[in-house]
Design a protein around this motif. Sequence first.
Motif, PDB file in Angstrom:
ATOM      1  N   THR A 134       0.951  -1.225   0.021  1.00 38.86           N
ATOM      2  CA  THR A 134       0.114   0.012  -0.045  1.00 38.86           C
ATOM      3  C   THR A 134       1.030   1.221  -0.121  1.00 38.86           C
ATOM      4  N   LYS A 135       0.489   2.225  -0.618  1.00 32.90           N
ATOM      5  CA  LYS A 135       1.192   3.452  -0.569  1.00 32.90           C
ATOM      6  C   LYS A 135       1.009   4.194   0.799  1.00 32.90           C
ATOM      7  N   LEU A 136       1.917   4.931   1.119  1.00 31.11           N
ATOM      8  CA  LEU A 136       1.881   5.560   2.564  1.00 31.11           C
ATOM      9  C   LEU A 136       0.341   6.608   2.404  1.00 31.11           C
ATOM     10  N   ARG A 137       0.528   7.121   1.519  1.00 31.12           N
ATOM     11  CA  ARG A 137      -0.728   8.068   1.214  1.00 31.12           C
ATOM     12  C   ARG A 137      -2.056   7.648   1.375  1.00 31.12           C
ATOM     13  N   ALA A 138      -2.274   6.191   1.258  1.00 31.59           N
ATOM     14  CA  ALA A 138      -3.506   5.616   1.604  1.00 31.59           C
ATOM     15  C   ALA A 138      -3.671   6.077   3.203  1.00 31.59           C
ATOM     16  N   LEU A 139      -2.913   5.728   3.894  1.00 35.27           N
ATOM     17  CA  LEU A 139      -2.736   5.725   5.595  1.00 35.27           C
ATOM     18  C   LEU A 139      -2.515   6.918   6.129  1.00 35.27           C
ATOM     19  N   ALA A 140      -2.000   8.126   5.536  1.00 32.75           N
ATOM     20  CA  ALA A 140      -1.543   8.995   6.266  1.00 32.75           C
ATOM     21  C   ALA A 140      -1.323  10.328   5.280  1.00 32.75           C
ATOM     22  N   HIS A 141      -1.319  11.595   5.842  1.00 33.05           N
ATOM     23  CA  HIS A 141      -1.191  12.979   4.889  1.00 33.05           C
ATOM     24  C   HIS A 141       0.059  13.427   5.442  1.00 33.05           C
ATOM     25  N   THR A 169      17.675  22.826   6.657  1.00 30.84           N
ATOM     26  CA  THR A 169      16.859  21.798   7.545  1.00 30.84           C
ATOM     27  C   THR A 169      15.562  21.633   6.864  1.00 30.84           C
ATOM     28  N   SER A 170      14.949  20.549   6.672  1.00 29.99           N
ATOM     29  CA  SER A 170      13.572  20.232   6.189  1.00 29.99           C
ATOM     30  C   SER A 170      12.952  19.359   7.264  1.00 29.99           C
ATOM     31  N   ASN A 171      11.750  19.678   7.675  1.00 25.47           N
ATOM     32  CA  ASN A 171      11.024  18.614   8.357  1.00 25.47           C
ATOM     33  C   ASN A 171       9.666  18.164   7.534  1.00 25.47           C
ATOM     34  N   ILE A 172       9.397  17.065   7.761  1.00 23.23           N
ATOM     35  CA  ILE A 172       8.289  16.161   7.178  1.00 23.23           C
ATOM     36  C   ILE A 172       7.322  15.568   8.254  1.00 23.23           C
ATOM     37  N   SER A 173       6.210  16.042   8.378  1.00 26.67           N
ATOM     38  CA  SER A 173       5.231  15.317   9.235  1.00 26.67           C
ATOM     39  C   SER A 173       4.489  14.254   8.476  1.00 26.67           C
ATOM     40  N   VAL A 174       4.309  13.393   9.115  1.00 30.67           N
ATOM     41  CA  VAL A 174       3.475  11.989   8.463  1.00 30.67           C
ATOM     42  C   VAL A 174       2.269  11.907   9.498  1.00 30.67           C
ATOM     43  N   ILE A 175       0.962  12.224   9.448  1.00 27.21           N
ATOM     44  CA  ILE A 175      -0.065  12.025  10.200  1.00 27.21           C
ATOM     45  C   ILE A 175      -0.993  11.027   9.722  1.00 27.21           C
ATOM     46  N   ALA A 176      -1.221   9.928  10.734  1.00 22.11           N
ATOM     47  CA  ALA A 176      -2.421   9.232  10.210  1.00 22.11           C
ATOM     48  C   ALA A 176      -3.724   9.427  10.107  1.00 22.11           C
ATOM     49  N   LEU A 213       7.569  11.318  -0.275  1.00 20.44           N
ATOM     50  CA  LEU A 213       7.675  10.299   1.061  1.00 20.44           C
ATOM     51  C   LEU A 213       6.115   9.696   0.864  1.00 20.44           C
ATOM     52  N   LEU A 214       4.994  10.302   0.748  1.00 19.50           N
ATOM     53  CA  LEU A 214       3.877   9.440   0.521  1.00 19.50           C
ATOM     54  C   LEU A 214       3.765   8.483  -0.608  1.00 19.50           C
ATOM     55  N   GLU A 215       4.505   8.390  -1.424  1.00 21.82           N
ATOM     56  CA  GLU A 215       5.081   7.373  -2.434  1.00 21.82           C
ATOM     57  C   GLU A 215       5.567   6.091  -1.686  1.00 21.82           C
TER      58      GLU A 215
END
Length: 103
Positions: free
Chosen positions: A2-9, A18-25, A95-97
């Motif tokens: 499953t692609k991460l995008r199916a579970l989170a934004h 510096t970059s930050n990326i949040s992954v929220i279920a 990342l969501l890929e």
Amino acid sequence: MTKLRALAHSRTGDKGNTSNISVIAYDEKDFALLKAQVTSERVKALFKGVVEGAVVRYELPNIAALNFVMTNALGGGVTRSLALDAHGKSLSSALLEMEIEDV
């Protein structure tokens, strides 16, 4: 798989180089799966050649989110970079890929 995008934004931010990326279920029940499979090592491997520094993961269980802080990630920083995506906003889409194993 499953692609991460199916579970989170996701959402990105930046400060200098510096970059930050949040992954929220979307659903709290998927947070354990995200914690197990969306590791600093996998994120670092995904952004090989883009992120040259460390990738540190922070867990925010109260909001079912992960936050990745990536150093040396924006080609020298927003004001010094000629990169097309100087703020790194497209990194969240990349990342969501990521592929997540179905459990």
